[in-house]
Design an enzyme around this catalytic site. Structure first.
Site, short mmCIF file in Angstrom:
data_model
loop_
_atom_site.label_atom_id
_atom_site.label_comp_id
_atom_site.label_asym_id
_atom_site.label_seq_id
_atom_site.Cartn_x
_atom_site.Cartn_y
_atom_site.Cartn_z
N ASP A 31 50.88 -3.60 13.71
CA ASP A 31 49.18 -3.55 13.86
C ASP A 31 49.31 -4.41 15.30
N ASP A 58 52.58 -3.41 20.08
CA ASP A 58 51.69 -2.41 20.07
C ASP A 58 52.09 -1.41 19.77
N SER A 124 39.76 13.30 12.76
CA SER A 124 38.91 13.23 12.80
C SER A 124 38.16 14.85 12.16
N THR A 126 35.39 14.41 14.20
CA THR A 126 35.26 15.19 15.04
C THR A 126 36.03 16.43 15.70
N TYR A 148 37.50 10.40 22.66
CA TYR A 148 38.38 10.19 21.50
C TYR A 148 38.41 10.83 20.89
N LYS A 152 42.37 12.32 19.28
CA LYS A 152 42.76 13.35 17.63
C LYS A 152 42.91 14.65 18.15
N ASN A 178 33.14 10.85 6.97
CA ASN A 178 32.23 9.78 7.75
C ASN A 178 32.80 8.56 6.02
N ASN A 198 27.85 2.59 14.06
CA ASN A 198 27.34 3.74 12.57
C ASN A 198 26.28 3.26 11.64
N LEU A 199 25.84 4.07 11.08
CA LEU A 199 24.68 4.16 9.86
C LEU A 199 25.05 3.12 9.25
N ARG A 230 25.27 14.18 7.16
CA ARG A 230 26.52 13.63 7.80
C ARG A 230 27.27 13.66 5.60
N ARG A 289 19.66 10.74 19.27
CA ARG A 289 21.05 9.58 20.10
C ARG A 289 21.62 10.77 20.92
P1 NAD Z 1 39.81 -0.14 13.10
O1 NAD Z 1 39.72 -0.18 13.72
O2 NAD Z 1 39.54 -0.36 11.39
O3 NAD Z 1 41.64 -0.19 12.62
C1 NAD Z 1 42.67 0.15 13.87
C2 NAD Z 1 43.87 -0.97 13.88
O4 NAD Z 1 44.56 -0.54 14.50
C3 NAD Z 1 43.02 -1.69 13.86
O5 NAD Z 1 43.95 -3.21 12.86
C4 NAD Z 1 43.82 -2.36 14.81
O6 NAD Z 1 44.33 -3.72 15.50
C5 NAD Z 1 45.24 -1.22 15.35
N1 NAD Z 1 45.24 -0.50 16.18
C6 NAD Z 1 45.22 -0.20 17.69
N2 NAD Z 1 45.70 0.21 18.65
C7 NAD Z 1 46.53 -0.11 18.45
C8 NAD Z 1 47.95 0.23 18.83
N3 NAD Z 1 48.43 0.43 20.21
N4 NAD Z 1 48.96 -0.83 18.05
C9 NAD Z 1 49.06 -1.35 16.91
N5 NAD Z 1 47.92 -1.68 16.43
C10 NAD Z 1 47.26 -0.96 17.51
O7 NAD Z 1 39.69 1.95 12.97
P2 NAD Z 1 39.97 2.17 11.26
O8 NAD Z 1 38.15 2.43 11.05
O9 NAD Z 1 40.48 2.07 9.94
O10 NAD Z 1 39.74 3.81 11.86
C11 NAD Z 1 41.49 3.76 11.89
C12 NAD Z 1 42.28 4.94 11.80
O11 NAD Z 1 41.39 6.08 11.26
C13 NAD Z 1 41.69 5.70 14.25
O12 NAD Z 1 43.09 5.84 14.30
C14 NAD Z 1 40.16 6.48 13.43
O13 NAD Z 1 40.84 7.08 15.19
C15 NAD Z 1 40.53 7.22 12.54
N6 NAD Z 1 39.11 7.92 12.40
C16 NAD Z 1 38.15 6.90 12.02
C17 NAD Z 1 36.88 6.72 11.23
C18 NAD Z 1 35.65 6.18 11.54
O14 NAD Z 1 34.79 6.62 10.80
N7 NAD Z 1 36.25 4.85 10.75
C19 NAD Z 1 36.89 8.37 11.21
C20 NAD Z 1 38.24 9.23 11.85
C21 NAD Z 1 38.75 9.04 12.38
C1 UD1 Z 2 30.10 8.74 15.07
C2 UD1 Z 2 30.64 9.32 15.97
C3 UD1 Z 2 32.61 10.39 15.07
C4 UD1 Z 2 33.08 9.19 14.07
C5 UD1 Z 2 31.74 9.18 13.02
C6 UD1 Z 2 33.20 8.37 11.55
C7 UD1 Z 2 29.08 8.72 17.44
C8 UD1 Z 2 29.19 9.56 18.83
N1 UD1 Z 2 30.41 9.11 16.85
O1 UD1 Z 2 29.80 9.96 14.14
O2 UD1 Z 2 33.20 10.60 15.86
O3 UD1 Z 2 34.50 10.53 13.25
O4 UD1 Z 2 30.79 8.43 13.70
O5 UD1 Z 2 32.19 7.53 11.11
O6 UD1 Z 2 29.60 7.45 18.05
N2 UD1 Z 2 22.40 6.63 12.82
C9 UD1 Z 2 20.90 6.44 13.10
N3 UD1 Z 2 20.86 4.67 13.15
C10 UD1 Z 2 21.83 4.09 13.66
C11 UD1 Z 2 22.85 4.98 13.51
C12 UD1 Z 2 23.51 6.06 12.60
O7 UD1 Z 2 19.75 7.49 12.59
O8 UD1 Z 2 22.05 3.43 14.31
C13 UD1 Z 2 22.23 7.99 12.32
C14 UD1 Z 2 23.13 8.94 13.03
O9 UD1 Z 2 22.04 9.95 14.27
C15 UD1 Z 2 23.89 10.10 12.27
C16 UD1 Z 2 23.52 9.64 11.04
O10 UD1 Z 2 23.06 8.17 11.45
O11 UD1 Z 2 22.89 11.46 12.19
C17 UD1 Z 2 25.42 8.96 10.96
O12 UD1 Z 2 26.03 7.90 12.57
P1 UD1 Z 2 27.21 7.46 12.42
O13 UD1 Z 2 27.19 6.51 11.33
O14 UD1 Z 2 26.98 7.07 14.19
O15 UD1 Z 2 28.00 8.65 12.55
P2 UD1 Z 2 28.12 9.73 13.28
O16 UD1 Z 2 27.17 10.36 14.10
O17 UD1 Z 2 28.39 10.66 12.64
#
Ligand code: NAD
Ligand code: UD1
Length: 331
Positions: A31, A58, A124, A126, A148, A152, A178, A198-199, A230, A289
């Protein structure tokens, strides 16, 4: 078995390190700490009473990645490292493509060079774009609205092509819905920088009084109460899903939705939070949004059928654990 966990100091990665260590795997974390903390890895060790190896590198740096592969007998890779802020990806597309796509290529190449055949990738929901709900793995991927999401989808395609050319390479593409909540201890959890997008982290910060009130983005969607729906999944269920995916990995590409299959609206989540924690969450309804879709949730039957995995923790547990982490460990 030694598992290289990239991004292991981040939110989902750290919880997965706990699940891997508890399942008896040895863990090597790579990391660069751009959004993770070494302190989190110390908490992982404390929680599991087990050690892990950490490299601050990295993962787009192929020399640094190769050094890890040459030093350790690696049996599998779980690739979490990535940048994940959707809005930022629109402003800085090159940074996102470089970080999220190049890292996948560098790691896959190291796997082929060193004969490592197991690869689990953080994708994701997404990638489904605005397909019809519930999202199911057999759907064609639709264009996403931001770089983003494209990183993926591209990483998925690159890994799929690598498997076609190298049939012994085994890849699991995990499409998260989510992720929310925190480890039941409240010791590790989601710690976003600045004001959360995020929410759930927004709700916990309102509950703590750090933010005044939640803005609910629209109440005129065609959903149960007009607010966005969601599929929230507890981060420990997600973490355990990775261990199961790794345990079941066989040759080829395997795609799994990791979600609960249940949709929850914004107001239902607010109500669940209030019920779980006995705290009011003030909110107001504001404009939609841009870019949001009304509703998405998983068809989670494939992971159940093929991996025997289902999410066990409900929305109340997600709210309780998210709040315990915010209350006890966030500033
Ligand atoms: P996070 O930011 O908490 O964790 C990502 C980690 O990767 C961090 O510790 C960061 O320091 C490290 N990192 C980033 N780029 C790097 C690089 N080039 N080299 C080494 N380390 C690096 O995010 P998370 O929520 O734990 O997400 C983890 C994975 O899951 C990501 O790939 C994200 O896109 C994917 N994902 C997350 C969500 C979500 O809602 N959290 C949803 C769908 C997919
Ligand atoms: C977001 C990301 C998505 C990612 C996902 C995973 C965006 C546009 N999309 O989507 O790419 O994969 O998180 O965690 O950022 N909401 C409110 N008020 C807030 C925040 C959110 O009403 O302050 C609502 C949103 O409109 C949505 C729901 O809560 O209906 C969830 O939102 P959020 O947590 O941001 O997730 P995603 O929209 O699914």
């Amino acid at each position: 078995m030694n598992i290289l966990v990239t991004g292991g100091a981040g939110y989902i990665g750290s919880h997965t390190c706990v699940a891997l260590l508890e399942a008896g795997y040895s863990v090597i974390v790579a990391d660069n700490l751009c959004n993770g903390k070494e302190e989190t890895l110390n908490k992982v060790k404390q929680l599991t009473n087990k050690d892990l190896t950490f490299y601050e590198i990295d993962v787009t740096d192929d020399i640094a990645v190769n050094t890890i592969f040459s030093k350790h007998e690696i049996d599998g890779v779980i690739h979490f490292a990535g940048l994940k802020a959707v809005g930022e990806s629109v402003e800085r597309p090159l940074t996102y493509y470089n970080n999220n796509v190049v890292s996948t290529m560098v790691l896959a190449k190291a796997c082929l060079t060193y004969g490592v055949n197991r690869f689990v990738f953080s994708s994701s929901a997404t990638v489904y774009g605005d397909n019809k709900v519930p999202f199911i793995e057999t759907m064609d991927l639709l264009p996403t609205t931001n770089p983003y999401g494209e990183t993926k989808a591209m990483s998925e395609r690159i890994l799929t092509d690598i498997v076609k050319a190298n049939p012994a390479f085994s890849v699991s593409l995990l499409r998260y819905f989510n992720p929310v909540g925190a480890h039941e201890s409240g010791l590790i959890g989601e710690a976003p920088n600045g004001i959360p997008n995020n929410l759930m982290p927004y709700v916990t910060q309102v509950a703590k009084g750090k933010l005044e009130k939640l803005s609910v983005f629209g109440n005129d969607y065609p959903t149960v109460d007009g607010t966005g729906v969601r599929d929230y999944i507890h981060v420990m269920d997600l973490a355990e899903g990775h261990v199961v995916a790794l345990d079941h990995l066989t040759e080829g590409v395997h795609v799994y939705n990791l979600g609960t299959g249940q949709g929850t609206s914004v107001l239902e989540l607010v109500n669940a939070f209030e019920e779980a924690n006995g705290i009011k969450v003030p909110y107001e309804i504001v404009e939609r949004r841009p870019g949001d879709i009304a509703s998405f949730y998983a068809d989670a039957s494939k992971a159940k059928r093929e991996l025997g995995w289902t999410a066990k923790r409900d929305v109340i547990a997600m709210c309780r654990d998210a709040w315990r982490f915010e209350k006890n460990y966030m500033e």
